[in-house]
Design an enzyme around this catalytic site. Structure first.
Site, PDB file in Angstrom:
ATOM      1  N   SER A  15     -15.523 -45.197 -20.284  1.00 14.60           N
ATOM      2  CA  SER A  15     -14.649 -46.205 -20.815  1.00 14.60           C
ATOM      3  C   SER A  15     -14.310 -47.005 -19.406  1.00 14.60           C
ATOM      4  O   SER A  15     -13.686 -46.653 -18.432  1.00 14.60           O
ATOM      5  CB  SER A  15     -13.491 -45.709 -21.296  1.00 14.60           C
ATOM      6  OG  SER A  15     -12.611 -46.649 -21.482  1.00 14.60           O
ATOM      7  N   LYS A  66     -12.716 -45.078 -34.547  1.00 12.17           N
ATOM      8  CA  LYS A  66     -11.963 -46.296 -35.311  1.00 12.17           C
ATOM      9  C   LYS A  66     -11.522 -46.269 -36.544  1.00 12.17           C
ATOM     10  O   LYS A  66     -10.351 -46.629 -37.043  1.00 12.17           O
ATOM     11  CB  LYS A  66     -12.839 -47.521 -34.871  1.00 12.17           C
ATOM     12  CG  LYS A  66     -13.051 -47.957 -33.495  1.00 12.17           C
ATOM     13  CD  LYS A  66     -13.894 -49.071 -33.195  1.00 12.17           C
ATOM     14  CE  LYS A  66     -14.030 -49.201 -31.531  1.00 12.17           C
ATOM     15  NZ  LYS A  66     -14.829 -50.516 -31.459  1.00 12.17           N
ATOM     16  N   GLU A  78      -3.874 -57.295 -40.549  1.00 13.60           N
ATOM     17  CA  GLU A  78      -4.784 -57.969 -41.163  1.00 13.60           C
ATOM     18  C   GLU A  78      -6.229 -57.531 -40.686  1.00 13.60           C
ATOM     19  O   GLU A  78      -7.155 -57.340 -41.406  1.00 13.60           O
ATOM     20  CB  GLU A  78      -4.639 -59.434 -41.445  1.00 13.60           C
ATOM     21  CG  GLU A  78      -5.676 -59.852 -42.489  1.00 13.60           C
ATOM     22  CD  GLU A  78      -5.271 -61.461 -42.609  1.00 13.60           C
ATOM     23  OE1 GLU A  78      -4.751 -61.946 -41.849  1.00 13.60           O
ATOM     24  OE2 GLU A  78      -6.052 -61.969 -43.442  1.00 13.60           O
TER      25      GLU A  78
HETATM   26  P1  NDP Z   1     -22.327 -49.210 -35.814  1.00  9.50           P
HETATM   27  O1  NDP Z   1     -23.164 -47.944 -35.613  1.00  9.50           O
HETATM   28  O2  NDP Z   1     -21.367 -49.519 -36.702  1.00  9.50           O
HETATM   29  O3  NDP Z   1     -23.757 -50.210 -36.283  1.00  9.50           O
HETATM   30  C1  NDP Z   1     -24.957 -50.244 -35.655  1.00  9.50           C
HETATM   31  C2  NDP Z   1     -25.829 -51.372 -36.248  1.00  9.50           C
HETATM   32  O4  NDP Z   1     -26.898 -51.283 -35.401  1.00  9.50           O
HETATM   33  C3  NDP Z   1     -26.129 -51.171 -37.720  1.00  9.50           C
HETATM   34  O5  NDP Z   1     -26.364 -52.437 -38.306  1.00  9.50           O
HETATM   35  C4  NDP Z   1     -27.594 -50.641 -37.766  1.00  9.50           C
HETATM   36  O6  NDP Z   1     -28.489 -51.062 -38.731  1.00  9.50           O
HETATM   37  C5  NDP Z   1     -28.039 -51.460 -36.292  1.00  9.50           C
HETATM   38  N1  NDP Z   1     -29.184 -50.743 -35.590  1.00  9.50           N
HETATM   39  C6  NDP Z   1     -29.167 -49.512 -34.889  1.00  9.50           C
HETATM   40  N2  NDP Z   1     -30.325 -49.515 -34.307  1.00  9.50           N
HETATM   41  C7  NDP Z   1     -31.262 -50.315 -34.468  1.00  9.50           C
HETATM   42  C8  NDP Z   1     -32.335 -50.877 -34.195  1.00  9.50           C
HETATM   43  N3  NDP Z   1     -33.289 -49.992 -33.468  1.00  9.50           N
HETATM   44  N4  NDP Z   1     -33.042 -52.015 -34.973  1.00  9.50           N
HETATM   45  C9  NDP Z   1     -32.231 -52.898 -35.613  1.00  9.50           C
HETATM   46  N5  NDP Z   1     -30.972 -52.336 -36.067  1.00  9.50           N
HETATM   47  C10 NDP Z   1     -30.662 -51.410 -35.200  1.00  9.50           C
HETATM   48  O7  NDP Z   1     -22.184 -49.842 -34.284  1.00  9.50           O
HETATM   49  P2  NDP Z   1     -21.002 -51.003 -34.195  1.00  9.50           P
HETATM   50  O8  NDP Z   1     -21.201 -52.116 -35.114  1.00  9.50           O
HETATM   51  O9  NDP Z   1     -19.800 -50.314 -33.907  1.00  9.50           O
HETATM   52  O10 NDP Z   1     -21.398 -51.412 -32.635  1.00  9.50           O
HETATM   53  C11 NDP Z   1     -22.674 -52.026 -32.504  1.00  9.50           C
HETATM   54  C12 NDP Z   1     -22.790 -52.297 -30.815  1.00  9.50           C
HETATM   55  O11 NDP Z   1     -21.681 -52.982 -30.515  1.00  9.50           O
HETATM   56  C13 NDP Z   1     -22.766 -51.065 -30.116  1.00  9.50           C
HETATM   57  O12 NDP Z   1     -23.673 -51.091 -29.245  1.00  9.50           O
HETATM   58  C14 NDP Z   1     -21.405 -51.244 -29.385  1.00  9.50           C
HETATM   59  O13 NDP Z   1     -21.870 -50.554 -28.006  1.00  9.50           O
HETATM   60  C15 NDP Z   1     -21.308 -52.552 -29.322  1.00  9.50           C
HETATM   61  N6  NDP Z   1     -19.950 -52.970 -29.094  1.00  9.50           N
HETATM   62  C16 NDP Z   1     -19.500 -53.578 -28.080  1.00  9.50           C
HETATM   63  C17 NDP Z   1     -18.080 -53.893 -27.782  1.00  9.50           C
HETATM   64  C18 NDP Z   1     -17.753 -54.990 -26.701  1.00  9.50           C
HETATM   65  O14 NDP Z   1     -16.298 -55.020 -26.443  1.00  9.50           O
HETATM   66  N7  NDP Z   1     -18.502 -55.327 -26.009  1.00  9.50           N
HETATM   67  C19 NDP Z   1     -17.093 -53.433 -28.712  1.00  9.50           C
HETATM   68  C20 NDP Z   1     -17.705 -52.849 -29.997  1.00  9.50           C
HETATM   69  C21 NDP Z   1     -19.059 -52.622 -30.160  1.00  9.50           C
HETATM   70  P3  NDP Z   1     -28.469 -50.237 -40.036  1.00  9.50           P
HETATM   71  O15 NDP Z   1     -27.142 -50.535 -40.662  1.00  9.50           O
HETATM   72  O16 NDP Z   1     -29.654 -50.805 -40.640  1.00  9.50           O
HETATM   73  O17 NDP Z   1     -28.822 -48.696 -39.616  1.00  9.50           O
END
Ligand code: NDP
Length: 274
Positions: A15, A66, A78
């Site tokens: 982190s 989270k 909200e």
């Molecule tokens: P989740 O685990 O909730 O969601 C993951 C998503 O990625 C799903 O839609 C999943 O699809 C998709 N996915 C995973 N692997 C693949 C792949 N190989 N090909 C296509 N789709 C894929 O994760 P979060 O939404 O919490 O986070 C997403 C990303 O955002 C993370 O990598 C995280 O590090 C980043 N992040 C960055 C932040 C920042 O401050 N910059 C803050 C929060 C998150 P499916 O539903 O079809 O499985």
């Protein structure tokens, strides 16, 4: 007495939040200490309550807690309610307030730091996980013309489109539906694919008209998604470091009532996209 804050997750060693909040505190002359807490996977509530009972004032929450943070809170702002998840907590006696600044951090990064107003834009979002859920409302209230939401699991994208459709146009689809799609101003990778150096199955044609390709993952340099965008001629690529720092700034202001400047910290944490 120095006020105590922390980020909690598992793992947590990676982190950047202590560095970010330490820099904010120094720049704004706030007397606070900010640490990392690695919670056992089955001990999140106890770890939060122990921190609070020892005098902690607030916490950031990262993966995989989270949803649990949202459930533990007594008061939900909200953005946290919409996301069903919290990335920041504030303690006030027995009360625990939950917020979620990921979405507003992303929108602020695109608009303020990258200089691209979302108003009237057609945005392609890849992925439909927690981060995308949190970003939809901040995008739609800023007046996006359309958000096209592509996900491997199309049903998840359809559920989000139904949930957020009253706030603006959200069109769910699968990756195969993008084969002949053009006319996106921004293409955003909200999947976690880049964490494993994978590329979502997105056709290069979607970048034809894009001014910006944005990757939520940060610190990985030129990911396969950003490389595809660059090779397709997208003039601007960005990763999620600005989003990370902007959501931290929102939390800092919520806790301390002081708005820190983000530029220097973003510059410090930026990994070149090469
Ligand atoms: P989740 O685990 O909730 O969601 C993951 C998503 O990625 C799903 O839609 C999943 O699809 C998709 N996915 C995973 N692997 C693949 C792949 N190989 N090909 C296509 N789709 C894929 O994760 P979060 O939404 O919490 O986070 C997403 C990303 O955002 C993370 O990598 C995280 O590090 C980043 N992040 C960055 C932040 C920042 O401050 N910059 C803050 C929060 C998150 P499916 O539903 O079809 O499985």
């Amino acid at each position: 007495m120095t006020d105590q804050y922390a980020v909690i997750g598992n793992p947590i060693v990676q982190s950047k939040s202590p560095l970010i909040h330490g820099a904010f505190a120094k720049a704004t002359k706030q007397d606070l200490e900010y640490t990392r807490i690695e919670s056992p996977l089955d001990g999140f509530d106890a770890a939060v309550l122990a921190f609070r009972d020892a005098g902690g004032r607030g916490m950031n929450v990262t993966a995989p807690f989270k949803l649990q943070a949202f459930a533990l809170a007594t008061d939900h702002h909200e953005a946290a309610r919409i996301a069903g998840a919290a990335n920041a907590l504030k303690f006030d006696g027995e009360r625990i307030a939950a917020q979620n600044f990921d979405g507003v951090g992303l929108a602020n990064d695109i608009e303020r730091n990258l200089g691209l107003a979302l108003q009237g834009k057609r945005v392609l979002v890849l992925g439909a996980g927690g981060a995308v859920r949190g970003a939809l409302s901040p995008f739609l209230v800023r007046g996006t013309a359309e958000v096209v939401l592509a996900n491997r699991n199309v049903a998840t994208a359809q559920t989000l489109a139904r949930q957020f459709g009253a706030q603006g146009k959200v069109t769910p689809c699968g990756y195969a539906d993008l084969a002949h799609e053009r006319g996106f101003d921004i293409v955003l990778n909200g999947t976690s694919a880049s964490l494993k150096s994978e590329l979502p199955p997105v056709p290069a044609g979607v970048f034809a008209d894009a001014a910006l390709a944005y990757e939520l993952v940060y610190g990985k340099g030129l990911t396969p998604f950003l490389r595809l965008a660059r090779n397709a001629g997208v003039p601007r690529q960005a990763d999620g470091v600005g989003m990370l720092v902007e959501q931290a700034a929102e939390a800092f202001e919520w806790w301390r009532g002081v708005r820190p400047d983000t530029r220097a910290v973003i510059d410090q944490l930026t990994v070149p996209l090469v």
